[in-house]
Design a protein around this motif. Structure first.
Motif, short mmCIF file in Angstrom:
data_model
loop_
_atom_site.label_atom_id
_atom_site.label_comp_id
_atom_site.label_asym_id
_atom_site.label_seq_id
_atom_site.Cartn_x
_atom_site.Cartn_y
_atom_site.Cartn_z
N SER A 599 0.83 -1.21 0.00
CA SER A 599 0.00 0.00 0.00
C SER A 599 0.86 1.26 0.00
N ILE A 600 0.21 2.35 -0.29
CA ILE A 600 0.89 3.64 -0.36
C ILE A 600 -0.12 4.71 0.03
N THR A 601 0.34 5.75 0.72
CA THR A 601 -0.64 6.74 1.22
C THR A 601 -0.86 7.84 0.18
N PHE A 602 -1.96 8.55 0.38
CA PHE A 602 -2.29 9.65 -0.54
C PHE A 602 -1.18 10.71 -0.56
N PRO A 603 -0.63 11.15 0.60
CA PRO A 603 0.46 12.14 0.54
C PRO A 603 1.68 11.63 -0.22
N GLU A 604 1.94 10.34 -0.14
CA GLU A 604 3.08 9.80 -0.91
C GLU A 604 2.81 9.89 -2.40
N VAL A 605 1.58 9.63 -2.79
CA VAL A 605 1.21 9.75 -4.20
C VAL A 605 1.36 11.20 -4.65
N ALA A 606 0.86 12.13 -3.79
CA ALA A 606 0.94 13.55 -4.13
C ALA A 606 2.40 13.96 -4.30
N PHE A 607 3.24 13.52 -3.41
CA PHE A 607 4.66 13.87 -3.49
C PHE A 607 5.26 13.38 -4.81
N SER A 608 4.90 12.18 -5.15
CA SER A 608 5.40 11.59 -6.39
C SER A 608 4.92 12.37 -7.61
N ALA A 609 3.73 12.94 -7.53
CA ALA A 609 3.19 13.71 -8.65
C ALA A 609 4.01 14.97 -8.90
N TYR A 610 4.60 15.50 -7.83
CA TYR A 610 5.37 16.74 -7.98
C TYR A 610 6.88 16.46 -8.04
N VAL A 611 7.30 15.32 -7.57
CA VAL A 611 8.71 14.92 -7.67
C VAL A 611 8.71 13.60 -8.43
N PRO A 612 8.46 13.70 -9.74
CA PRO A 612 8.11 12.50 -10.52
C PRO A 612 9.30 11.64 -10.90
N GLY A 613 9.93 11.07 -9.89
CA GLY A 613 11.02 10.15 -10.16
C GLY A 613 10.46 8.81 -10.61
N ASN A 614 9.73 8.19 -9.70
CA ASN A 614 9.04 6.95 -10.05
C ASN A 614 7.63 7.30 -10.47
N TYR A 615 7.41 7.66 -11.76
CA TYR A 615 6.15 8.27 -12.18
C TYR A 615 5.92 7.96 -13.66
N PRO A 616 4.71 7.66 -14.05
CA PRO A 616 4.44 7.30 -15.45
C PRO A 616 4.35 8.54 -16.35
N LEU A 617 5.48 9.26 -16.53
CA LEU A 617 5.43 10.51 -17.29
C LEU A 617 4.98 10.32 -18.74
N ASP A 618 5.14 9.11 -19.26
CA ASP A 618 4.70 8.86 -20.64
C ASP A 618 3.17 8.84 -20.75
N GLU A 619 2.49 8.58 -19.64
CA GLU A 619 1.02 8.54 -19.68
C GLU A 619 0.38 9.72 -18.98
N LEU A 620 1.05 10.23 -17.96
CA LEU A 620 0.40 11.24 -17.11
C LEU A 620 1.26 12.49 -17.00
N GLU A 621 0.57 13.64 -16.99
CA GLU A 621 1.27 14.88 -16.68
C GLU A 621 1.64 14.86 -15.20
N PRO A 622 2.71 15.55 -14.84
CA PRO A 622 2.99 15.67 -13.41
C PRO A 622 1.97 16.61 -12.76
N GLY A 623 2.04 16.72 -11.43
CA GLY A 623 1.15 17.63 -10.70
C GLY A 623 -0.13 16.94 -10.30
N LEU A 624 -0.79 17.49 -9.31
CA LEU A 624 -2.04 16.90 -8.85
C LEU A 624 -3.01 18.03 -8.46
N SER A 625 -3.70 18.50 -9.48
CA SER A 625 -4.64 19.58 -9.27
C SER A 625 -5.73 19.42 -10.32
N GLU A 626 -6.98 19.36 -9.88
CA GLU A 626 -8.06 19.09 -10.83
C GLU A 626 -9.19 20.09 -10.70
N LYS A 627 -9.78 20.39 -11.82
CA LYS A 627 -10.90 21.33 -11.85
C LYS A 627 -12.16 20.61 -12.32
#
Lengths: 782, 166, 152
Positions: A599-627
């Motif tokens: 498992s992984i916590t929501f804050p860990e996911v958020a951190f990864s979105a902004y520090v996208p080391g281990n992150y699917p950049l080919d599929e997803l934009e970095p950042g976590l903000s939605e409208k």
């Protein structure tokens, strides 16, 4: 964690810390370097032609920087204040909208209408300057009396007979036929008294302009800053929307009166541009009385046709509604789409026909005030129903039950254009009857009588249409704007969250309620969620807060944006957990792979979105903000049963509310403590209308209830303790199942009080407000 | 249904008009003397409470400066008095217009009649008027009462000038 | 005219116009904007403060009358971390909504409890008659004051 602060918990409010320590920032608390002060010069005459205005002595005074008249604004291309809802008359013609310059140019049409503005270095200098403005008026007899306004001397050149529109809804022929064959007809002539909103914070504005960028900033006491910006940009031509930032900081109550765009903020922001200096204006209370939009003010002839067993077969209503001197921003919609459409109430009345004539008078503009149209509709329906029960010798609860729309009838299409989604009206009535002890009422009445008092009981089973509104429905009916809501859920690197909403909180507690929703859904601490509102510079767009729409529409937009955050987070989590989206569960802030201990916590996911080391950049934009933008499918339909018990002292005519029970169905509730508070406040305003409050113009057109010495505000010792409770049928078409609770108290209570009072006195009607003198006269048969 | 005018009447006070007042005084002086006094700026000034000056511009027009406390509002007023229906020495009417700057305004009409009563004079008056602006807005009932008091105070003082004569 | 007054424990000496009101000095000179102005006829109570230990509406006091006085405003009775029991009770009982009347209401309520114990529902309602609230219907304010009196 979430159980104490999540959906359904009575969480103490986030906003209270600043308010109880005196650290709130209301508009008048905001000061800018080098700020000037504006004072408006207002008409003392209800109606006059302006022959000339002389500002030269004002300009000669020390400290006075400028004095402007309506002609100055007009010459600079400042447009009229618009009305945002086009209502059509029976014959298909458009309503007539007379010109409404923010500052009067050639005529004044109500006492308090501004005709000049003086801007000075100090407030005192601005006041002295305003005193020095002289004007030559040619007084014209005013049109004041609502009953005779139609056909009286014409106020506006463009408006024959002073009639704005003559609107109808429902099937006239079917209704007439129902009346022709009915066993019994109950008729009432009803006056819905004019009220003056009186939010405790007077309206205010601070306008600023930066010459180098051309940017304007307006702090103002608004319930809907984005709408204010739209009107000031698109209609009044102050500046382009992108150059105008409107901030509604802490706002001290609105109750409708701060929805509208008024003359003062318009002139202030314009003048700030002219002088390239910050300008502050704050209303004195006496200005609020004169120039805030007033509420209600209807005269109605209402008839209910029944069969001998008490079944309703038809309802016919004819109303004259006062618009005041000009059309305020939403004035036209209040006695039509927010009134006529509600006349079915909670009942299966098969044929309904309503006609509404809206007329102009030389009084302050009238617009939405807490409930806006729905209290007037409830008053008509519930006074009629109670009177019919008495005339037929039926129990007032029984006659309602006989006619209630039943749970199995939903969705229920009324004869007046609405489709109710859900409800269980008898459940609320049953609970209210238990809570007030209806079965023992006769004993209490007898004991009052033994003490020389008259006791009465009255019911009111109201319905309202809230959550304004499905945009396409509203626009097809004449609304000039969409009525969706926007939201942004912005997750920070460390997992804290800012929620931007286009709704505005001026007492409703959104900072708490909305944070509960987001923290509950994301499984993060309540303290880590901040709600941002009231600033066009910080949230995308929004239509603001009125019509009990914030949770229903704004909250649903927040849910939608939060769901988008969760969806993206799930993708990130799946990547981090080397699983697939389908196999990742999200619960209480933790993403876990199904049937594993990874498992992984929501804050860990958020951190990864902004520090996208281990992150699917080919599929997803970095950042976590939605409208998200949410446009409701339908209105919501809160409903409930209010029962009031009064005791009248026959010696003095004084009415005491000895028992008041309100049982409301608001659908799902996020914060029960806040909801109960909303009901309490609404009840006080509804009871205030019934017993205390009345905005009165004398026959010449002078406002004679223009201060707290003459306009009776409910005080602590005028109010009883309330018993409030709820029942729940979840709204079927929004993600929260919520219906809205902001106005119900003011909608249901007035009729309950007056039904109780007329029951106690054994009379058909008593005019509102039922002051001791009015009641005493009613007892004397006058 | 109660009509609007009745509701307003009840609120505004007795009678319906914002201000309505009448009275009669027996003055111990000959009618011609009383008539002259009614047209003498100095006499008028002495009889108006809070009056700072009265200027007679013509037989038909007086201007006055008055400081008055009406209800909660203490303010300076400029009054113009136009005399009409002048029928010496029996009667005249006064159209009074009072301006109090931002505090508001008042308008009224007074009808005064003098009748001979042996060697005294019977003065009858009837005043009606109304106020506007802040004066109407802030406690109009207090102001109505103050207006009544002012009107009656004027004629009462006027009559007392001759209390000891004859 | 020059006046000296102690506000929330700090002494201030300031030159003020003769006709200035105490509330203007508090809000505009001392920048203590928790004291609010809600009317112009001394009816609403939003400007209530304590002067020499008693609650007064600061819009009815000339600055000159406050020369030498000991003034306490809403900012002086507690902090977010150390709330006065009345502030705490207002939050716990949801006795405020828009918050505009709240500072004046709290200042009146403290004085009411300090001089009027023991209070019951009726006496709280009568005691707060000089403070207007448009949001709460007073229900929770009354509850809060009764709650606070046990803790003061």
């Amino acid at each position: 964690m979430t159980s104490e602060t999540g959906i359904g918990a009575s969480v103490k409010r986030k906003e209270d810390a600043r308010f109880i320590t005196g650290a709130g920032h209301y508009t008048d608390d905001i000061n800018q370097p080098g700020q000037l002060y504006a004072v408006f010069v207002r008409s003392m005459y209800p109606r006059a032609e302006i022959r000339s205005i002389d500002v030269s002595s004002a300009l000669a005074m020390e400290g006075v920087m400028a004095a402007y008249t309506g002609a100055d604004l007009a010459a600079d291309g400042i447009g009229d204040l618009p009305c945002g809802w086009m209502v059509k008359s029976k014959d298909g013609s458009d309503m007539i909208q007379p010109p409404h310059p923010p500052v009067a140019v050639s005529v004044v049409n109500y006492v308090g209408e501004p005709y000049a503005m003086v801007v000075a270095e100090t407030l005192q200098a601005a006041r002295d300057g305003a005193e020095a403005v002289t004007a030559d008026f040619n007084e014209i007899p005013a049109v004041v009396d609502l009953a005779s306004a139609h056909g009286a001397d014409q106020i506006h050149e463009a408006v024959p007979g002073n009639q704005c529109y003559d609107w109808e809804l429902g099937d006239r022929e079917a209704t007439d036929a129902a009346f022709a064959s009915a066993d019994h007809v109950t008729s009432l002539d009803i006056v819905n008294n004019r009220l003056i909103p009186n939010a405790m914070e007077p309206r205010a504005a601070v306008g600023m302009y930066e010459a180098a960028t051309g940017n304007y900033t307006l702090y103002t006491t608004s319930q809907n800053p984005h709408l204010a910006r739209l009107v000031l940009a698109a209609f009044v031509n102050v500046a382009a929307e992108s150059k105008l930032r409107v901030i509604a900081p802490d706002v001290g109550g609105g109750f409708g009166s701060k929805i509208f765009v008024y003359a003062e903020e318009t002139a202030v922001i314009w003048a700030a541009g002219k002088l390239a200096r910050a300008i502050k204006w704050r209303a004195d209370r006496s200005e609020s009385f004169l120039a805030d939009a007033h509420g209600r003010d209807h005269r109605t002839r209402a008839e209910l046709a029944l069969n001998a067993d008490g079944t309703f077969v038809g309802l016919r209503v004819k109303t004259v509604a006062n618009m005041g001197a000009y059309l305020s921003l939403f004035a036209s919609s209040v006695p039509t789409y927010l009134y006529g459409t509600l006349l079915a109430g909670q009942y299966r009345t098969p044929a309904i026909y309503v006609e509404v004539q809206s007329v102009f008078t030389n009084t302050a503009p009238v617009d939405a005030y807490r409930g806006a149209g729905r209290p007037e509709a409830t008053y008509v329906v519930e006074r009629l129903v109670e009177t019919a029960a008495r005339e037929l010798g039926k129990d007032p609860a029984d006659i309602r039950r006989l006619n209630f729309i039943q749970p199995e009838d939903f969705p229920y299409e009324t004869p007046v254009a609405l489709t109710y989604d859900t409800g269980d009206y008898d459940a609320s009535l049953k609970k209210a009857i238990e809570l007030i002890g209806y079965d023992d009422f006769a004993e209490r009445k007898a004991s009052s009588e033994a003490n020389g008092k008259k006791r009465g009981i009255g019911f009111s089973c109201y319905i309202e249409a809230c959550g304004l509104a499905p945009s396409q429905v509203a626009i097809s009916l004449g609304a000039g704007v969409g009525l969706f809501e926007s939201a942004e859920v912005r997750v920070d690197v460390t997992g804290s969250v800012s929620v931007m909403t286009g709704c505005h909180s001026h007492g409703q507690g959104h900072e708490t309620t909305f944070a509960q929703i987001v923290s509950d859904k994301l499984g993060i601490p309540f303290e880590n969620v901040d709600v941002v509102h009231g600033d066009t510079g910080r949230s995308d767009y929004g239509l603001g807060t009125y019509g009990s729409r914030s949770l229903v529409v704004g909250g649903s937009a927040i849910v939608k944006a939060t769901d988008k955050v969760i969806a993206k987070s799930r993708k990130i989590a799946a990547h981090m957990l080397e699983s697939t989206e389908e196999n990742v569960d999200f619960e209480e802030g933790t993403f876990s792979v199904t049937d594993s201990n990874q498992s992984i916590t929501f804050p860990e996911v958020a951190f990864s979105a902004y520090v996208p080391g281990n992150y699917p950049l080919d599929e997803l934009e970095p950042g976590l903000s939605e409208k998200a933008f949410y446009d409701p499918e339908n209105f919501t339909y809160p409903a409930g049963a209010h029962i009031c018990e009064v005791e009248v002292d026959p010696e003095t005519g004084k009415v005491e509310i000895v028992n008041f029970v309100a049982v409301d169905d608001f659908g799902e509730i996020i914060n029960p403590m806040i909801v109960a508070g909303q009901v309490h406040g609404g009840l006080a305003q509804g009871i205030g209308q019934a017993l205390l409050e009345h905005g009165i113009y004398d026959e010449s057109g002078q406002l004679v209830t223009g201060s707290y010495m003459d306009y009776t505000m409910p005080r602590a010792d005028d109010m009883p303790n309330f018993v409030v409770d709820t029942t729940v049928t979840p709204c079927t078409h929004n993600p929260l199942g919520a219906k809205g609770c902001g106005e119900a108290g003011a909608i249901g209570s007035t009729a309950a009080v007056m039904n109780a009072l007329t029951d106690a006195l054994g009379v058909v009607d008593v005019p509102m407000p039922a002051t001791p003198e009015t009641v005493w006269r009613a007892m004397e048969g006058e | 249904m109660e009509d609007y005018a009745r509701v307003v009447d009840r609120f505004v006070g007795f009678g319906g008009r914002t201000l309505e007042q009448s009275g009669q005084y027996r003055i111990l002086a000959a009618r011609a003397v009383v008539w002259d006094a009614l047209n003498d700026a100095d006499v008028l000034a002495a009889c108006i409470e809070g009056c700072e000056s009265v200027t007679k511009l013509s037989d038909h027009r007086f201007d006055a400066n008055i400081t008055a406390k009406l209800g909660p509002v203490k303010t300076k007023f400029k009054a113009t008095i136009e005399v009409s229906d002048r029928n010496p020495p029996e009667s005249y009417s006064l159209e009074v217009s009072v301006k109090g700057g931002m505090q508001g305004f008042g308008k009224g009409r007074a009808e005064v009649e003098l009748a001979e009563d042996q060697n005294a004079t019977l003065l009858s008056y009837r005043v009606e008027g109304n106020v506007g602006g802040k004066l109407a807005q802030m406690g109009s009932r207090l102001i109505t009462a103050a207006g009544r008091k002012m009107a009656d105070g004027f004629f009462s003082r006027f009559s007392e000038r001759w209390a000891d004569t004859i | 005219m020059e006046i000296s007054l102690t506000v929330n424990g700090t002494e201030h000496t300031t030159d003020v116009p003769d006709n200035s009101l105490l509330v203007e000095i508090i809000r505009e000179r001392l920048n203590l904007t928790g004291t609010h102005v809600g009317c112009d006829t001394s009816q609403c109570g939003a400007c209530t403060i304590h002067m020499n230990g008693r609650s007064v509406k600061s819009c009815t006091v000339l600055a000159g009358q406050a020369d030498g006085a000991d003034i306490t405003t809403i900012e002086g009775i507690g902090t977010v971390d150390a709330l006065h029991p009345m502030q705490e009770a207002f939050r716990e009982n949801h006795a405020l909504q828009c918050g505009f009347c709240t500072p004046g209401m709290i200042m009146s309520a403290i004085d009411l409890v300090e001089k009027g114990k023991p209070l019951d529902e009726r006496s709280v309602r009568e005691g707060l008659e000089g403070n207007l609230c448009r949001c709460t219907g007073y229900h929770n304010i009354v509850k809060a004051v009764l709650d606070a009196q046990d803790k003061m």
